[in-house]
Scaffold this motif. Structure first.
Motif, short mmCIF file in Angstrom:
data_model
loop_
_atom_site.label_atom_id
_atom_site.label_comp_id
_atom_site.label_asym_id
_atom_site.label_seq_id
_atom_site.Cartn_x
_atom_site.Cartn_y
_atom_site.Cartn_z
N LEU A 1 13.71 -9.59 24.10
CA LEU A 1 14.23 -8.71 23.05
C LEU A 1 15.66 -9.09 22.67
N MET A 2 16.48 -9.41 23.67
CA MET A 2 17.86 -9.82 23.37
C MET A 2 17.87 -11.07 22.50
N LYS A 3 17.02 -12.02 22.84
CA LYS A 3 16.97 -13.28 22.08
C LYS A 3 16.45 -13.06 20.66
N LEU A 4 15.52 -12.12 20.48
CA LEU A 4 15.04 -11.81 19.14
C LEU A 4 16.10 -11.09 18.31
N ALA A 5 16.86 -10.22 18.93
CA ALA A 5 17.82 -9.39 18.22
C ALA A 5 19.12 -10.12 17.86
N MET A 6 19.53 -11.05 18.71
CA MET A 6 20.82 -11.72 18.52
C MET A 6 20.62 -13.15 18.03
N ASP A 7 21.67 -13.72 17.47
CA ASP A 7 21.61 -15.11 17.00
C ASP A 7 21.71 -16.09 18.16
N GLU A 8 22.50 -15.73 19.17
CA GLU A 8 22.68 -16.59 20.34
C GLU A 8 22.70 -15.72 21.60
N VAL A 9 22.01 -16.18 22.63
CA VAL A 9 22.02 -15.53 23.94
C VAL A 9 22.05 -16.63 24.98
N SER A 10 23.01 -16.56 25.90
CA SER A 10 23.05 -17.53 27.00
C SER A 10 23.43 -16.80 28.28
N PHE A 11 23.04 -17.41 29.39
CA PHE A 11 23.33 -16.85 30.70
C PHE A 11 24.25 -17.82 31.43
N GLU A 12 25.36 -17.30 31.91
CA GLU A 12 26.37 -18.11 32.56
C GLU A 12 26.58 -17.64 33.99
N ARG A 13 27.33 -18.44 34.74
CA ARG A 13 27.70 -18.11 36.13
C ARG A 13 26.49 -17.69 36.96
N GLY A 14 25.46 -18.53 36.90
CA GLY A 14 24.27 -18.28 37.70
C GLY A 14 23.46 -17.07 37.28
N GLY A 15 23.62 -16.65 36.05
CA GLY A 15 22.86 -15.52 35.53
C GLY A 15 23.54 -14.17 35.70
N THR A 16 24.78 -14.17 36.18
CA THR A 16 25.50 -12.89 36.34
C THR A 16 26.22 -12.48 35.06
N GLU A 17 26.26 -13.36 34.08
CA GLU A 17 26.88 -13.06 32.79
C GLU A 17 25.89 -13.36 31.68
N VAL A 18 25.76 -12.43 30.76
CA VAL A 18 24.99 -12.70 29.55
C VAL A 18 25.98 -12.71 28.38
N HIS A 19 25.94 -13.78 27.61
CA HIS A 19 26.79 -13.94 26.42
C HIS A 19 25.88 -13.82 25.20
N MET A 20 26.23 -12.91 24.30
CA MET A 20 25.42 -12.69 23.10
C MET A 20 26.32 -12.73 21.87
N ARG A 21 25.76 -13.28 20.80
CA ARG A 21 26.51 -13.33 19.54
C ARG A 21 25.58 -13.01 18.39
N LYS A 22 26.09 -12.22 17.47
CA LYS A 22 25.39 -11.93 16.22
C LYS A 22 26.36 -12.24 15.11
N GLY A 23 25.97 -13.15 14.24
CA GLY A 23 26.83 -13.53 13.13
C GLY A 23 26.85 -12.44 12.06
N PRO A 24 27.74 -12.61 11.11
CA PRO A 24 27.83 -11.61 10.03
C PRO A 24 26.55 -11.62 9.20
N THR A 25 26.18 -10.47 8.70
CA THR A 25 24.99 -10.36 7.87
C THR A 25 25.26 -11.01 6.53
N ARG A 26 24.38 -11.90 6.15
CA ARG A 26 24.53 -12.57 4.85
C ARG A 26 24.14 -11.64 3.71
N ASN A 27 23.07 -10.90 3.90
CA ASN A 27 22.60 -9.97 2.89
C ASN A 27 22.18 -8.68 3.59
N PRO A 28 23.07 -7.67 3.64
CA PRO A 28 22.76 -6.44 4.37
C PRO A 28 21.45 -5.78 3.96
#
Length: 151
Positions: A103-130
């Motif tokens: 679900l996180m990967k579907l909802a966000m533009d980027e999802v990565s797991f760092e530091r052995g999976g103890t950190e989740v980094h998520m990014r959603k870019g600006p909406t091009r057409n709201p």
């Protein structure tokens, strides 16, 4: 945030008010909220084992024209994200684990797991057409299914 299920909604609600007010992902707030709730649930349940003495750190950065970046850090042992099965494979649709990550990967533009999976980094870019923004394609768990079984 303490590792308690009851702490997720108040924190998410407060952070989402700030994100909505910033207009950094105008129209995509529901997708960001879904990913944030899943990441926090995973950190509480799987990462910190619901130990209220262990804290979860949340970092959020919103910038108009750049979107939102969120990092959720738990103090658990981590996990191998590559070991989480692909839920799009028909045989895995009934799996007990992996839906939250999917679900996180579907909802966000980027999802990565760092530091052995103890950190989740998520990014959603600006909406091009709201007007055509994601209207939160939410997969709802079957009635009676315990949320704790998800990852």
């Amino acid at each position: 945030m303490p590792s308690e299920i009851k702490a997720i909604s108040p924190l998410t609600d407060r952070l989402m008010r700030l994100i909505e007010g910033s207009r950094c992902v105008a129209g995509d707030e529901r997708a960001v909220e879904l990913a944030l709730r899943e990441a926090l649930s995973n950190a509480v349940i799987h990462g910190n084992g619901m130990d209220a003495h262990k804290l979860i750190q949340i970092r959020c950065r919103c910038e108009v024209g750049k979107g939102v970046s969120i990092i959720v850090i738990d103090s658990g042992q981590g996990f191998d994200p590559n070991a989480v099965a692909d839920l799009l494979v028909v045989q895995r649709l009934e799996a007990d684990h992996g839906r939250g990550i999917h679900l996180m990967k579907l909802a966000m533009d980027e999802v990565s797991f760092e530091r052995g999976g103890t950190e989740v980094h998520m990014r959603k870019g600006p909406t091009r057409n709201p007007r055509t923004a994601l209207q939160a394609n939410v997969i709802v768990p079957p009635r009676g299914q315990v949320r704790q079984g998800w990852r």
